[in-house]
Design a protein around this motif. Structure first.
Motif, mmCIF file in Angstrom:
data_model
loop_
_atom_site.group_PDB
_atom_site.id
_atom_site.type_symbol
_atom_site.label_atom_id
_atom_site.label_comp_id
_atom_site.label_asym_id
_atom_site.label_seq_id
_atom_site.Cartn_x
_atom_site.Cartn_y
_atom_site.Cartn_z
ATOM 1 N N UNK A 34 11.740 52.850 31.461
ATOM 2 C CA UNK A 34 13.088 52.576 30.974
ATOM 3 C C UNK A 34 13.199 52.762 29.470
ATOM 4 N N UNK A 35 12.119 52.517 28.721
ATOM 5 C CA UNK A 35 12.148 52.522 27.268
ATOM 6 C C UNK A 35 11.154 51.517 26.724
ATOM 7 N N UNK A 36 11.563 50.744 25.716
ATOM 8 C CA UNK A 36 10.643 49.796 25.086
ATOM 9 C C UNK A 36 11.335 48.473 24.780
ATOM 10 N N UNK A 37 10.494 47.453 24.594
ATOM 11 C CA UNK A 37 10.967 46.135 24.162
ATOM 12 C C UNK A 37 10.418 45.870 22.766
ATOM 13 N N UNK A 38 11.288 45.491 21.854
ATOM 14 C CA UNK A 38 10.898 45.217 20.469
ATOM 15 C C UNK A 38 11.293 43.786 20.079
ATOM 16 N N UNK A 39 10.554 43.249 19.161
ATOM 17 C CA UNK A 39 10.947 41.978 18.571
ATOM 18 C C UNK A 39 12.137 42.227 17.649
ATOM 19 N N UNK A 40 13.090 41.303 17.657
ATOM 20 C CA UNK A 40 14.239 41.480 16.779
ATOM 21 C C UNK A 40 14.721 40.129 16.256
ATOM 22 N N UNK A 41 15.598 40.144 15.278
ATOM 23 C CA UNK A 41 16.097 38.918 14.658
ATOM 24 C C UNK A 41 17.615 39.005 14.512
ATOM 25 N N UNK A 53 16.146 45.091 14.381
ATOM 26 C CA UNK A 53 15.101 45.382 15.366
ATOM 27 C C UNK A 53 13.868 45.895 14.660
ATOM 28 N N UNK A 54 12.736 45.287 14.951
ATOM 29 C CA UNK A 54 11.468 45.739 14.377
ATOM 30 C C UNK A 54 10.915 46.872 15.242
ATOM 31 N N UNK A 55 11.223 48.084 14.890
ATOM 32 C CA UNK A 55 10.821 49.238 15.695
ATOM 33 C C UNK A 55 9.315 49.433 15.722
ATOM 34 N N UNK A 56 8.619 48.868 14.737
ATOM 35 C CA UNK A 56 7.163 49.019 14.675
ATOM 36 C C UNK A 56 6.440 48.009 15.569
ATOM 37 N N UNK A 57 7.146 46.961 15.999
ATOM 38 C CA UNK A 57 6.507 45.925 16.823
ATOM 39 C C UNK A 57 6.995 46.059 18.257
ATOM 40 N N UNK A 58 6.196 46.751 19.079
ATOM 41 C CA UNK A 58 6.534 46.979 20.481
ATOM 42 C C UNK A 58 5.915 45.867 21.319
ATOM 43 N N UNK A 59 6.745 45.142 22.047
ATOM 44 C CA UNK A 59 6.279 44.030 22.879
ATOM 45 C C UNK A 59 5.909 44.482 24.285
ATOM 46 N N UNK A 119 14.325 37.047 18.692
ATOM 47 C CA UNK A 119 14.687 37.447 20.038
ATOM 48 C C UNK A 119 13.909 38.702 20.425
ATOM 49 N N UNK A 120 14.148 39.191 21.625
ATOM 50 C CA UNK A 120 13.518 40.432 22.092
ATOM 51 C C UNK A 120 14.613 41.409 22.484
ATOM 52 N N UNK A 121 14.504 42.659 22.049
ATOM 53 C CA UNK A 121 15.495 43.691 22.349
ATOM 54 C C UNK A 121 14.898 44.704 23.328
ATOM 55 N N UNK A 122 15.471 44.766 24.504
ATOM 56 C CA UNK A 122 15.035 45.703 25.543
ATOM 57 C C UNK A 122 15.962 46.920 25.498
ATOM 58 N N UNK A 123 15.430 48.044 25.062
ATOM 59 C CA UNK A 123 16.227 49.255 24.889
ATOM 60 C C UNK A 123 16.082 50.122 26.142
ATOM 61 N N UNK A 124 17.174 50.241 26.893
ATOM 62 C CA UNK A 124 17.151 50.941 28.176
ATOM 63 C C UNK A 124 17.866 52.286 28.050
ATOM 64 N N UNK A 125 17.164 53.351 28.374
ATOM 65 C CA UNK A 125 17.771 54.679 28.337
ATOM 66 C C UNK A 125 18.811 54.792 29.456
#
Length: 395
Positions: A128-135, A117-123, A143-149
């Motif tokens: 709820x949290x944030x969406x990051x680009x990931x591989x 997960x690219x924590x520096x690249x917020x989409x 892909x995109x990673x949606x991190x939900x608290x």
């Protein structure tokens, strides 16, 4: 006005404020106001917000001398008109996700084992949290990673509902789920990644010329996604431009996202909800009455109005005024932004922004409406675009 205001007294005139990047309501537009949902004889669930992926396109303008333009238009440009029309009225679906539809179950493993997960690249992000680009490490798939608290069991059940909804949805206009991971404090949804940014950004971008034909293409695809969802007996319940992503900066292809507030429609259970972004809420939501498929169609009418004008039909100075405007069904086409909008577009919106939900167009009926289906109308709309380009280039 197109609806009676008998049930609402002393309501201020509807304020159709232009939505811009500097507008303080943009932050509110970006977030769902989530209170509670209730099914008769069933405990409610609470969920927060949706994730978005944003980016911005740049416009490039060419300058052509009048003499050269005359030669181009008289010799070669008529075929280009036809080519341009074919491209701009393209009704083909957006590309499918780069993976087959999956039935996903949250895994208790650490996501870092499988994905970077690219924590520096917020989409995108929200409450709820944030969406990051990931591989994906094994394949290199983006892909995109949606991190939900989600700390409590109730919060986790809400996210599991979102997963269950996405497991049932396999359509080109709906974002696809790839994997999910559950830990003590959050649940991460790994989803299809698209790079074109939010439809909201095209509305507020002064450098982007959003034409009526563009809007036809956007709305038709949203209708196709809704038609599929409703056939699967699923209500989105949070439709707004922030929850619609453009596949790329160069096309009008879209995908609907954020099923965090979606609910399965069970007629015998009479679903009521009390959440959403105020200016997109249907009257039955404001009144805490039963919701159904037409509830999504009201939101589609608001989106259509906004795409055509850049104005929000019910937005007041505060939430209370906005909700009163909705209950009074106070709106019109009097603003100058609607001067050149087709009668078919106005008729389409008029048949959606109807207070009584039983009278609204369904998604299937909407797709048959002349505004979305009449090719001769689309050709005329395209000619208006071409003529506008002609004038800009000539001068």
């Amino acid at each position: 006005m197109f609806c009676s205001s008998e049930e609402v007294s002393d309501v201020a005139a509807c304020s159709k404020r232009r939505v811009t990047e500097e507008d303080p309501v943009k932050d509110d537009l970006k977030k769902s106001r989530v209170e509670e949902s209730e099914v008769e004889n069933t405990d409610g669930q609470v969920v927060e917000g949706g994730g978005q992926q944003a980016s911005r396109s740049d416009e490039v303008k060419a300058e052509v001398s009048p003499a050269i333009w005359f030669l181009l238009s008289s010799v070669t440009f008529y075929p280009f008109y036809l080519f341009f029309f074919a491209m701009s009225s393209d009704s083909s679906p957006p590309p499918l996700a780069p993976f087959d539809h999956r039935i996903v179950t949250p895994k208790p493993h650490q996501i870092a084992t499988y994905y970077t997960i690219n924590r520096d690249e917020v989409l995108g992000g929200g409450r709820f949290g944030q969406v990051h680009k990931c591989m994906e490490n094994s394949s290199g798939l983006m892909l995109a990673a949606k991190i939900i608290k989600a700390r409590s069991q109730k919060e986790k059940e809400v996210v599991r509902n979102e997963i269950q909804v996405m497991n049932q949805l396999n359509h080109a206009n709906l974002i696809q789920l790839y994997a999910a991971f559950e830990s003590r404090h959050d649940i991460i949804l790994v989803m299809e990644y698209v790079e074109g940014g939010e439809l909201f950004d095209r509305i507020i971008d002064e450098n982007y010329n959003l034409t009526e034909l563009d809007t036809v293409l956007f709305i038709r695809q949203i209708c196709e996604g809704l038609q599929y969802m409703h056939k699967m007996y699923i209500l989105h319940l949070d439709l707004k431009p922030e929850n619609i992503l453009c596949v790329s900066r160069a096309t009008n292809k879209i995908k609907i996202i954020d099923f965090g507030l979606a609910r399965r429609y069970k007629p015998r259970e009479k679903l009521r909800v009390n959440f959403g972004t105020p200016e997109f809420l249907a009257p039955e939501v404001v009144n805490y009455e039963f919701v159904s498929f037409p509830t999504d169609m009201w939101s589609l009418g608001v989106i259509s109005y906004m795409l055509l004008s850049g104005l929000s039909p019910f937005l007041g100075d505060d939430d209370n005024e906005t909700l009163n405007n909705i209950l009074a069904c106070q709106w019109n086409f009097e603003e100058e932004e609607f001067t050149d909008i087709s009668d078919e577009a106005k008729d389409f919106i008029t048949r959606l922004l109807v207070k009584s939900k039983s009278w609204r167009l369904s998604a299937t009926e909407s797709l048959k409406h002349p505004w979305l289906s009449d090719q001769s109308l689309h050709y005329r709309l395209n000619q208006k675009v071409v003529k506008s380009h002609d004038i800009n280039l000539f001068f």
